[in-house]
Design an enzyme around this catalytic site. Sequence first.
Site, PDB file in Angstrom:
ATOM      1  N   TYR A  43     -11.356  -6.628   9.748  1.00  0.00           N
ATOM      2  CA  TYR A  43     -10.629  -6.223  11.032  1.00  0.00           C
ATOM      3  C   TYR A  43     -10.497  -7.438  11.795  1.00  0.00           C
ATOM      4  CZ  TYR A  43     -12.145  -1.956   8.921  1.00  0.00           C
ATOM      5  OH  TYR A  43     -12.036  -0.796   8.041  1.00  0.00           O
TER       6      TYR A  43
ATOM      7  N   ARG B 268     -15.894   2.329   3.475  1.00  0.00           N
ATOM      8  CA  ARG B 268     -16.819   3.491   4.234  1.00  0.00           C
ATOM      9  C   ARG B 268     -15.900   4.516   4.529  1.00  0.00           C
ATOM     10  NH1 ARG B 268     -18.154   5.791   8.782  1.00  0.00           N
ATOM     11  NH2 ARG B 268     -20.312   6.285   8.862  1.00  0.00           N
TER      12      ARG B 268
ATOM     13  N   ALA C  63     -19.870   0.582   3.904  1.00  0.00           N
ATOM     14  CA  ALA C  63     -19.156   0.084   2.604  1.00  0.00           C
ATOM     15  C   ALA C  63     -20.016  -0.895   1.792  1.00  0.00           C
ATOM     16  CB  ALA C  63     -17.866  -0.573   3.003  1.00  0.00           C
TER      17      ALA C  63
ATOM     18  N   HIS D  71     -13.593  -3.787  14.173  1.00  0.00           N
ATOM     19  CA  HIS D  71     -13.378  -2.235  13.829  1.00  0.00           C
ATOM     20  C   HIS D  71     -13.824  -1.522  15.260  1.00  0.00           C
ATOM     21  CE1 HIS D  71     -14.945   1.562  12.542  1.00  0.00           C
ATOM     22  NE2 HIS D  71     -14.279   1.275  11.505  1.00  0.00           N
TER      23      HIS D  71
ATOM     24  N   GLN E 245      -6.956  -4.971   8.059  1.00  0.00           N
ATOM     25  CA  GLN E 245      -6.176  -3.848   9.107  1.00  0.00           C
ATOM     26  C   GLN E 245      -4.918  -4.367   9.509  1.00  0.00           C
ATOM     27  OE1 GLN E 245      -5.436  -1.050   9.612  1.00  0.00           O
ATOM     28  NE2 GLN E 245      -7.377  -0.474  10.221  1.00  0.00           N
TER      29      GLN E 245
ATOM     30  N   THR F 119      -3.974   4.706  -1.350  1.00  0.00           N
ATOM     31  CA  THR F 119      -5.231   5.100  -0.332  1.00  0.00           C
ATOM     32  C   THR F 119      -5.945   6.517  -0.963  1.00  0.00           C
ATOM     33  OG1 THR F 119      -3.410   6.322   0.782  1.00  0.00           O
ATOM     34  CG2 THR F 119      -3.720   4.195   1.705  1.00  0.00           C
ATOM     35  N   TYR F 120      -6.898   6.566  -0.252  1.00  0.00           N
ATOM     36  CA  TYR F 120      -7.831   7.760  -0.566  1.00  0.00           C
ATOM     37  C   TYR F 120      -8.204   8.449   0.628  1.00  0.00           C
ATOM     38  CZ  TYR F 120     -11.978   9.767  -2.923  1.00  0.00           C
ATOM     39  OH  TYR F 120     -13.029  10.414  -3.296  1.00  0.00           O
TER      40      TYR F 120
ATOM     41  N   GLN G 128       5.941   7.030  14.527  1.00  0.00           N
ATOM     42  CA  GLN G 128       4.890   6.645  13.398  1.00  0.00           C
ATOM     43  C   GLN G 128       4.150   5.523  13.881  1.00  0.00           C
ATOM     44  OE1 GLN G 128       6.780   5.205   9.873  1.00  0.00           O
ATOM     45  NE2 GLN G 128       6.037   7.151   8.583  1.00  0.00           N
TER      46      GLN G 128
ATOM     47  N   GLU H 103       0.720  -1.305  -0.003  1.00  0.00           N
ATOM     48  CA  GLU H 103      -0.092  -0.025  -0.114  1.00  0.00           C
ATOM     49  C   GLU H 103       0.922   1.272  -0.092  1.00  0.00           C
ATOM     50  OE1 GLU H 103      -3.422  -0.139   2.730  1.00  0.00           O
ATOM     51  OE2 GLU H 103      -2.740   1.812   3.294  1.00  0.00           O
TER      52      GLU H 103
HETATM   53  P1  FAD Z   1     -17.769  -0.738   6.989  1.00  0.00           P
HETATM   54  O1  FAD Z   1     -17.454  -2.095   6.337  1.00  0.00           O
HETATM   55  O2  FAD Z   1     -19.006   0.098   6.500  1.00  0.00           O
HETATM   56  O3  FAD Z   1     -17.727  -0.693   8.623  1.00  0.00           O
HETATM   57  C1  FAD Z   1     -16.968  -1.498   9.142  1.00  0.00           C
HETATM   58  C2  FAD Z   1     -17.396  -1.848  10.560  1.00  0.00           C
HETATM   59  O4  FAD Z   1     -17.460  -0.566  11.435  1.00  0.00           O
HETATM   60  C3  FAD Z   1     -18.612  -2.326  10.753  1.00  0.00           C
HETATM   61  O5  FAD Z   1     -18.727  -3.364  11.768  1.00  0.00           O
HETATM   62  C4  FAD Z   1     -19.355  -1.257  10.939  1.00  0.00           C
HETATM   63  O6  FAD Z   1     -20.835  -1.647  11.594  1.00  0.00           O
HETATM   64  C5  FAD Z   1     -18.525  -0.387  11.693  1.00  0.00           C
HETATM   65  N1  FAD Z   1     -18.881   0.975  11.680  1.00  0.00           N
HETATM   66  C6  FAD Z   1     -18.348   1.893  10.767  1.00  0.00           C
HETATM   67  N2  FAD Z   1     -18.692   3.076  10.891  1.00  0.00           N
HETATM   68  C7  FAD Z   1     -19.818   3.248  11.777  1.00  0.00           C
HETATM   69  C8  FAD Z   1     -20.389   4.175  12.438  1.00  0.00           C
HETATM   70  N3  FAD Z   1     -20.352   5.419  11.904  1.00  0.00           N
HETATM   71  N4  FAD Z   1     -20.873   3.888  13.462  1.00  0.00           N
HETATM   72  C9  FAD Z   1     -20.939   2.695  13.930  1.00  0.00           C
HETATM   73  N5  FAD Z   1     -20.388   1.603  13.354  1.00  0.00           N
HETATM   74  C10 FAD Z   1     -19.904   1.934  12.356  1.00  0.00           C
HETATM   75  N6  FAD Z   1      -9.642   4.965   5.325  1.00  0.00           N
HETATM   76  C11 FAD Z   1      -9.371   6.130   4.442  1.00  0.00           C
HETATM   77  O7  FAD Z   1     -10.087   6.864   4.622  1.00  0.00           O
HETATM   78  N7  FAD Z   1      -8.731   5.728   3.242  1.00  0.00           N
HETATM   79  C12 FAD Z   1      -8.223   4.636   2.906  1.00  0.00           C
HETATM   80  O8  FAD Z   1      -7.546   4.554   1.906  1.00  0.00           O
HETATM   81  C13 FAD Z   1      -8.389   3.576   3.524  1.00  0.00           C
HETATM   82  N8  FAD Z   1      -7.875   2.361   3.339  1.00  0.00           N
HETATM   83  C14 FAD Z   1      -7.881   1.315   4.260  1.00  0.00           C
HETATM   84  C15 FAD Z   1      -7.232   0.171   3.894  1.00  0.00           C
HETATM   85  C16 FAD Z   1      -7.584  -1.260   4.687  1.00  0.00           C
HETATM   86  C17 FAD Z   1      -6.962  -2.350   4.047  1.00  0.00           C
HETATM   87  C18 FAD Z   1      -8.237  -1.060   5.783  1.00  0.00           C
HETATM   88  C19 FAD Z   1      -8.502  -2.034   6.605  1.00  0.00           C
HETATM   89  C20 FAD Z   1      -8.970   0.112   6.204  1.00  0.00           C
HETATM   90  C21 FAD Z   1      -8.693   1.334   5.352  1.00  0.00           C
HETATM   91  N9  FAD Z   1      -9.155   2.608   5.660  1.00  0.00           N
HETATM   92  C22 FAD Z   1      -9.301   3.752   4.820  1.00  0.00           C
HETATM   93  C23 FAD Z   1      -9.910   2.655   6.796  1.00  0.00           C
HETATM   94  C24 FAD Z   1     -11.706   2.665   6.953  1.00  0.00           C
HETATM   95  O9  FAD Z   1     -11.924   3.430   5.941  1.00  0.00           O
HETATM   96  C25 FAD Z   1     -12.232   2.858   8.158  1.00  0.00           C
HETATM   97  O10 FAD Z   1     -11.842   1.840   9.035  1.00  0.00           O
HETATM   98  C26 FAD Z   1     -13.688   2.946   8.314  1.00  0.00           C
HETATM   99  O11 FAD Z   1     -13.912   3.398   9.513  1.00  0.00           O
HETATM  100  C27 FAD Z   1     -14.439   1.754   8.099  1.00  0.00           C
HETATM  101  O12 FAD Z   1     -14.455   1.412   6.813  1.00  0.00           O
HETATM  102  P2  FAD Z   1     -15.120   0.191   6.381  1.00  0.00           P
HETATM  103  O13 FAD Z   1     -14.934   0.021   4.759  1.00  0.00           O
HETATM  104  O14 FAD Z   1     -14.332  -1.173   6.945  1.00  0.00           O
HETATM  105  O15 FAD Z   1     -16.746   0.193   6.802  1.00  0.00           O
END
Ligand code: FAD
Length: 278
Positions: free
Chosen positions: A139, A102, A119, A143, A170, A44-45, A206, A10
């Site tokens: 995760y 997400r 997501a 998460h 993660q 990443t974004y 870091q 990444e």
């Molecule tokens: P989802 O699958 O929708 O949610 C994951 C979990 O969190 C679920 O259990 C859900 O119920 C819970 N959850 C999420 N949001 C909420 C909420 N508001 N209230 C209650 N529960 C909630 N982030 C970036 O901004 N840019 C990136 O480029 C980026 N790259 C990543 C790459 C990897 C491999 C990983 C593991 C994470 C990355 N992230 C990145 C972080 C990610 O956007 C966050 O962890 C975000 O909080 C959850 O995204 P998700 O797609 O897993 O969400």
Amino acid sequence: MNRKLELSCEVFPPKGEDFNEKTNKIINELNTLKPLGLDLVSVTYGAGGSNRDNTLKLVEVLHKENFNIMPHFTCVCSSKKYIEDYIEEIKRLGIKNILALRGDEPADIDVCYTDFKYAYELVDYLNKNTDFNIAVAGYPEKHPRAKTLKEDILNLKKKVDMGAKAIYTQLFFDNENFYRFEDACRKFDIYAPIIAGIMPVTNFKQLKKMTDMCHAIIPSRLYKNLEKYQNNANAIKEMGIEYASKQCYELINRGVEGLHFYTLNKAESTKRILENIL
Ligand code: FAD
């Protein structure tokens, strides 16, 4: 090792006026991993679209340099129209993969209007409207906002059922947590490949910043050792390589399907880890 192990890493888009210079450095770093079988580079974004143009620029340059690219894309704080436009841009570049996320609400936005709250909704949209190979985040240590691991895994299952073909995890430092997560996924009939997220530690500060952000657990023995040598950059780097090599070696022996390295735009540690384990 009989089967192919998926290897990815990444990178994040550089900021500032010296974008081209920094991008060239990233290319040079990534080129050192090509001979070791690097399959894919993810970019990443910034959630909500911050630094979006630089993500696109980096994706375009790396694609032209013949890297297999997987842009990350977050849906939080974005309208459907904004998402559609961005997806069109990625398609125009000839990209085939996407990591559908997400994201977290950016701290500097007061009100966050969003058409896709989670997501799985983005995955559903992408699956119905595009031909991308869709991947999602998982995760091993849950998460931080999910109440239980089970709840989190049911959410992951929704993403896979909606069309995700691979899970990138993660970062984690304790393989036992990964094994527990993997077993739980299979128990809930999630059979998409699970690619393990590995961060070679290169800098104590870091590391703390990253783990504060993503809530990854640092085993206390590792933490104490790193803390002790925090002012010795070389010692930290060597400890990071040794720890991650051992972690990867054990994961491979357990049959992990792939390794995803959080390189922070530097490839040397990842290269040495791969040389140790392959
Ligand atoms: P989802 O699958 O929708 O949610 C994951 C979990 O969190 C679920 O259990 C859900 O119920 C819970 N959850 C999420 N949001 C909420 C909420 N508001 N209230 C209650 N529960 C909630 N982030 C970036 O901004 N840019 C990136 O480029 C980026 N790259 C990543 C790459 C990897 C491999 C990983 C593991 C994470 C990355 N992230 C990145 C972080 C990610 O956007 C966050 O962890 C975000 O909080 C959850 O995204 P998700 O797609 O897993 O969400």
